[in-house]
Design a protein around this motif. Structure first.
Motif, mmCIF file in Angstrom:
data_model
loop_
_atom_site.group_PDB
_atom_site.id
_atom_site.type_symbol
_atom_site.label_atom_id
_atom_site.label_comp_id
_atom_site.label_asym_id
_atom_site.label_seq_id
_atom_site.Cartn_x
_atom_site.Cartn_y
_atom_site.Cartn_z
ATOM 1 N N LEU A 1 3.393 14.966 5.056
ATOM 2 C CA LEU A 1 3.060 15.968 6.073
ATOM 3 C C LEU A 1 1.645 15.787 6.614
ATOM 4 C CD1 LEU A 1 4.583 19.245 4.548
ATOM 5 C CD2 LEU A 1 5.310 18.090 6.653
ATOM 6 N N ILE A 2 0.764 15.243 5.803
ATOM 7 C CA ILE A 2 -0.617 15.049 6.253
ATOM 8 C C ILE A 2 -0.647 14.067 7.404
ATOM 9 C CG2 ILE A 2 -2.891 14.169 5.574
ATOM 10 C CD1 ILE A 2 -2.260 15.178 2.733
ATOM 11 N N ASP A 3 0.016 12.920 7.211
ATOM 12 C CA ASP A 3 0.102 11.910 8.279
ATOM 13 C C ASP A 3 1.116 10.877 7.820
ATOM 14 O OD1 ASP A 3 -0.223 9.703 10.014
ATOM 15 O OD2 ASP A 3 -2.292 10.285 10.453
ATOM 16 N N SER A 4 2.352 10.991 8.305
ATOM 17 C CA SER A 4 3.441 10.142 7.794
ATOM 18 C C SER A 4 3.194 8.662 8.089
ATOM 19 C CB SER A 4 4.779 10.587 8.385
ATOM 20 O OG SER A 4 4.756 10.517 9.798
ATOM 21 N N GLU A 5 2.672 8.352 9.274
ATOM 22 C CA GLU A 5 2.427 6.948 9.627
ATOM 23 C C GLU A 5 1.311 6.364 8.767
ATOM 24 O OE1 GLU A 5 1.813 6.230 13.755
ATOM 25 O OE2 GLU A 5 3.710 7.161 14.370
ATOM 26 N N LEU A 6 0.256 7.147 8.568
ATOM 27 C CA LEU A 6 -0.850 6.675 7.747
ATOM 28 C C LEU A 6 -0.417 6.528 6.287
ATOM 29 C CD1 LEU A 6 -3.824 5.875 7.716
ATOM 30 C CD2 LEU A 6 -4.411 8.295 7.375
ATOM 31 N N PHE A 7 0.464 7.413 5.831
ATOM 32 C CA PHE A 7 0.976 7.330 4.461
ATOM 33 C C PHE A 7 1.736 6.020 4.254
ATOM 34 C CE2 PHE A 7 3.803 9.116 0.951
ATOM 35 C CZ PHE A 7 2.789 9.120 0.007
ATOM 36 N N GLU A 8 2.518 5.619 5.263
ATOM 37 C CA GLU A 8 3.215 4.335 5.197
ATOM 38 C C GLU A 8 2.213 3.189 5.209
ATOM 39 O OE1 GLU A 8 6.376 3.319 4.832
ATOM 40 O OE2 GLU A 8 6.987 5.401 4.495
ATOM 41 N N GLU A 9 1.222 3.291 6.083
ATOM 42 C CA GLU A 9 0.196 2.248 6.196
ATOM 43 C C GLU A 9 -0.560 2.086 4.875
ATOM 44 O OE1 GLU A 9 -4.059 1.936 8.420
ATOM 45 O OE2 GLU A 9 -2.375 2.597 9.692
ATOM 46 N N CYS A 10 -0.755 3.171 4.163
ATOM 47 C CA CYS A 10 -1.451 3.156 2.866
ATOM 48 C C CYS A 10 -0.514 2.820 1.714
ATOM 49 C CB CYS A 10 -2.105 4.512 2.601
ATOM 50 S SG CYS A 10 -3.421 4.939 3.744
ATOM 51 N N GLU A 11 0.705 2.392 2.043
ATOM 52 C CA GLU A 11 1.703 2.016 1.043
ATOM 53 C C GLU A 11 1.941 3.138 0.032
ATOM 54 O OE1 GLU A 11 0.046 -1.715 -0.368
ATOM 55 O OE2 GLU A 11 1.345 -2.810 1.013
ATOM 56 N N HIS A 12 1.998 4.362 0.570
ATOM 57 C CA HIS A 12 2.300 5.554 -0.224
ATOM 58 C C HIS A 12 1.259 5.801 -1.312
ATOM 59 C CE1 HIS A 12 6.863 5.058 0.899
ATOM 60 N NE2 HIS A 12 6.069 5.175 1.950
ATOM 61 N N ASN A 13 0.033 5.432 -1.039
ATOM 62 C CA ASN A 13 -1.071 5.691 -1.978
ATOM 63 C C ASN A 13 -1.825 6.929 -1.485
ATOM 64 O OD1 ASN A 13 -3.438 5.812 -3.442
ATOM 65 N ND2 ASN A 13 -3.945 3.650 -3.210
ATOM 66 N N PRO A 14 -1.619 8.100 -2.113
ATOM 67 C CA PRO A 14 -2.245 9.322 -1.597
ATOM 68 C C PRO A 14 -3.769 9.329 -1.719
ATOM 69 C CG PRO A 14 -1.151 9.753 -3.686
ATOM 70 C CD PRO A 14 -0.770 8.365 -3.288
ATOM 71 N N ILE A 15 -4.320 8.602 -2.689
ATOM 72 C CA ILE A 15 -5.778 8.534 -2.813
ATOM 73 C C ILE A 15 -6.370 7.845 -1.594
ATOM 74 C CG2 ILE A 15 -7.674 7.551 -4.168
ATOM 75 C CD1 ILE A 15 -5.870 7.897 -6.635
#
Length: 846
Positions: free
Chosen positions: A43-57
């Protein structure tokens, strides 16, 4: 014109106080298997979450401050965040009180999430799943491993199909690790000795629900460049570097736990890499508790479990004794034994020139287990050289079949269906196998639509990943479009993804390319195969196999029908396992110890097709998958491969395709759906980590903890007694004299079924207690492959005692006809020995 003088400016992420829970949530890997937590980060940023390879840190570091300001005013987001935070706190609160023995679990690798690159394959994924399940099952377990700067390699495939290995450095501030502090708030560090110097390791902590994983790292300024390399790469460097890693894991790992105040009841050595934990624990008992070496060894063995993971010889690390001596020469002095006594712990016989870590683990562990029922039996053959005089089936090596962590691997959509039909107890009560039978209540159409939608998602994901990688390596755009056009989201889709070792036989499918082409190009019944996997950088044969498959995939008749997807990771594994229709596995028998990828598949209604090896020997059920036979028909591998390949083609043509493509009026393949339902009900529940950890508790942890407690009680009184008894027996064992062996007439000729034939053995035990010496007749026969098989062990009873002269008697009565062999052996026995191989002395009576 003046040139600018550039100066560095560092800007740290600044999460508003209102959103502070996000930081806490990102630092506990509980989010990996909690759907609501993952969705919160999306929810924070789905595209960025994918770009970060699902690394929330990494996500929280990269997201803009403007976005944070938006989120702290988004009431629905705040409600969701509070809900997830409360779920975590409740989850942890429920685990503040843990039952059962405490476990220290040592492994060279852990596959927890792609953001923490400290794993390479099945061994690591299994260890990661095990830690997650320990948290879910409220088991008091602490993990220990190494923190690698570069981890395992990222795989790229060149245009020509060559595997290229790239190593990406991990920035520890951007992954879910944090310094491990002692009770005084100091960052814990430990030292280990290498030749001529001392190396310092920092200790890091990873939170996995309620479980803590401690990781050792030497890549910092306190150490030389040479020694910093030790924790650069998982399984990297030469054999000497591997020895350094195993010294660090075993000796350093125990020292880390000691500084952290962790004193476990059971020490679980996950593969021989960690075998040195036993040496360090013996040293501590000698130093701190003033025990003698053999007394300390009794204590350590009672509380140690060794799990072996492979029947492949290369998987059992060994080091030339000269190299081993250079690193460990001073260690025997610390436990008051000679070098020869010390090095014998890693040898099956004194003439071997290598020190074997699996042998060390066996010698310092009361419990030993394989990772499937078949592998347990195979392991008895592998370790038989350590137990001379015993037949393989007599050796006390058990098994616990591997499982997979339900919460990590099951698609969200399946979890929702399971919770809907299996009831409110699920998945917390996944060990209630009756709940899984509720799968039969679900309408066929609902099952089929679910599987269709998951396949659509998987094919879309693969098209995206495939396109980006092919563009990066400058593939022909026309060929890219052709592949994308032919990948069919409605075709029968088969997945084959794993480590590309040659014994996995990924080439088997390609033995008859004409027949394969006919199979995949049937317009009425289309079929497509998706391959993925890495070969070890030093495994040229495995890399050549990848290249061969890539070359085949580019042939006109196979474009879009055979696809190799590069850089197999956990995310790709999830997508494939959840979305393909069949998971294939074709190992050379019996080299698959367990294999867990197929177990992940069956959790998602993906039907398994494999050789009856590893877990599939136990898992296969009729109408819930397909199998190639367990035994080899041919001794020649080439011929066996030919037969297996033809069998695979036949099963596809005669069974699989008709089941998949025969549809009812609603377009539902009823037989196929019945296979999916049977897979869920009859196969899946048996292969969860919940069942696996229960088996470890029942078969090993609990019994060993009880015995260990008895040995440790009253200042180790029982351990000292057993140790002294063993010393006494050893001192006279070779002096025992067999006076006579009396057999009834005809014993060496033909016996009649049911008749009694008395036998006697008279021996001078040289003062040993007759109750502590057993005599037995071992009866064997030759099996079909001419292997010696155990038929029976018949115990002699004590008939007469005359000082040190003991007469033993046996009334031999055979109830089966046949040709048998027999021999008589003598062995020491004691009611406190956990099993026969705990004290390995045998004497064959001539």
């Amino acid at each position: 014109m003046d040139q600018p003088v550039w100066k560095k400016l560092f800007v740290e992420s600044n999460i508003p106080e209102k959103l502070s829970s996000l930081k806490e949530l990102s630092r506990n890997l509980w989010w990996v298997w909690n759907t609501e937590a993952r969705e919160l980060f999306e929810l924070i940023d789905s595209e960025l979450f994918e770009e970060c390879e699902h690394n929330p840190i990494l996500l929280l570091e990269k997201v803009s401050y403007q976005r944070f300001l938006e989120l702290e005013n988004d009431e629905s987001f705040l409600l969701q965040m509070d809900k997830v935070s409360n779920l975590l706190h409740k989850y942890l609160a429920d685990r503040e009180s843990l039952s059962g023995p405490s476990i220290a679990y040592f492994s060279m690798e852990y596959g927890l999430h792609d953001s923490l690159k400290i794993f390479s394959g099945g061994l690591g994924i299994l260890a990661g799943d095990y830690l997650k399940e320990a948290s879910d099952s409220k088991v008091n377990l602490t993990g220990v491993g190494l923190l690698y700067r570069f981890g395992y390699f990222r795989q790229n495939i060149s245009i020509s199909g060559e595997q290229m290995s790239h190593y990406d450095a991990q920035e520890f501030s951007k992954i879910p690790v944090q310094p491990a502090f002692d009770q005084n708030g100091e960052w814990v560090s430990v030292q280990v000795d290498y030749p001529g110097r001392t190396v310092t390791a920092r200790v890091w902590q990873v939170n996995i629900g309620s479980v803590r994983l401690f990781l050792l790292d030497v890549d910092f300024d306190a150490n030389s460049d040479e020694d910093r390399f030790v924790t650069h790469h998982l399984y990297g460097g030469d054999n000497e570097n591997r020895l350094k890693q195993e010294i660090l894991l075993g000796l350093g790992g125990i020292r880390a736990l000691k500084k952290l105040g962790v004193d476990a009841d059971i020490y679980h050595c996950n593969e021989g890499h960690a075998a040195m934990i036993g040496l360090e624990r013996i040293k501590d008992l000698v130093d701190v508790k003033s025990l003698k070496y053999l007394e300390a060894k009794e204590v350590v063995r009672a509380s140690t479990l060794f799990t072996t993971h492979t029947p492949v010889p290369a998987g059992h690390d060994s080091f030339h004794q000269d190299l081993f001596k250079r690193y460990m020469e001073s260690y025997p002095q610390t436990i008051a034994i000679t070098w020869d006594e010390f090095i014998s712990l890693g040898k099956a016989n004194p003439f071997e020139d290598h020190f074997n870590m699996s042998y060390l683990a066996c010698n310092l562990s009361q419990g030993i287990n394989g990772v499937s029922r078949l592998h347990g039996d195979v392991s008895k053959d592998i370790f038989r050289p350590l137990y001379e005089g015993y037949l393989a089936e007599e050796i006390n090596i058990g098994y616990v079949t591997n499982g997979v962590h339900y919460g990590t691997w099951v698609a969200k959509e399946w979890r929702e269906i399971h919770e809907k039909y299996f009831g409110p107890k699920f998945p917390e009560e996944q060990l209630d196998f009756d709940l899984w039978d509720n799968i039969y209540q679900i309408p066929d159409e609902e099952i089929w639509n679910m599987k269709q939608s998951l396949r659509l998602r998987t094919i879309g994901f693969i098209k995206h990943r495939f396109t980006s990688t092919w563009i990066k390596r400058n593939e022909n755009p026309k060929q890219i479009n052709e592949v994308l056009g032919k990948l069919n989201p409605y075709a029968l889709t088969i997945g084959f993804a794993r480590r590309f070792a040659t014994y996995k036989r990924a080439h088997l499918l390609f033995r008859n390319l004409d027949r394969l082409s006919k199979l995949v190009n049937d317009p009425a019944r289309p079929v497509q195969f998706i391959f993925a996997g890495k070969a070890h950088p030093a495994d040229k044969a495995g890399q050549d196999l990848i290249k061969y498959i890539v070359e085949i995939s580019k042939r006109p008749e196979f474009i879009g029908k055979i696809l190799f997807v590069q850089n197999y990771d956990m995310n790709l594994a999830k997508m494939m396992l959840q979305g393909v229709d069949i998971w294939m596995n074709t190992p050379t028998r019996p080299l698959e110890a367990s294999g867990t990828s197929g177990e992940k598949g069956v959790m998602n209604g993906t039907i398994h097709f494999s050789v009856l090896d590893g877990w599939w020997v136990e898992g296969y059920k009729k109408d819930a998958g397909w199998a190639l036979s367990q035994g080899n028909t041919y001794d020649v591998n080439e011929l066996q491969d030919e037969l297996d390949a033809e069998t695979i083609y036949n099963i596809f043509e005669e069974e699989i395709l008709p089941a998949f493509y025969t549809r009812n009026i609603k377009g539902v393949p009823e037989k196929w759906v019945s296979y999916i339902k049977n897979t869920f009900a009859q196969v899946a529940p048996n292969f969860t980590t919940a069942r696996m950890i229960r088996d470890y508790q029942d078969r090993f942890y609990n019994p060993q903890a009880k015995r260990s407690a008895r040995l440790n009680a009253f200042d180790y009184t029982l351990a000292k007694e057993i140790s002294q008894w063993k010393i006494n027996v050893s001192s006279v064992w070779d002096q025992i004299e067999v006076k006579s062996v009396l057999m009834a007439d005809g014993i060496t000729n033909v016996l009649k079924i049911g008749d009694n034939y008395p036998a006697k053995v008279v021996a001078d035990l040289k003062g040993l207690n007759p109750q502590n010496v057993g005599i037995e007749m071992v009866i064997t026969e030759h099996g079909n492959d001419d292997a010696v098989e155990l038929v029976d062990c018949l115990q002699f009873d004590i008939e007469k005692i005359e000082g040190s002269i003991i007469t033993y008697k046996l009334n031999l009565q055979l109830m089966n006809a046949g040709a048998f062999s027999y021999a008589i052996r003598m062995y020491p026995k004691h009611e406190e020995l956990p099993h026969r191989q705990d004290f390995h002395h045998l004497k064959w009576v001539q």
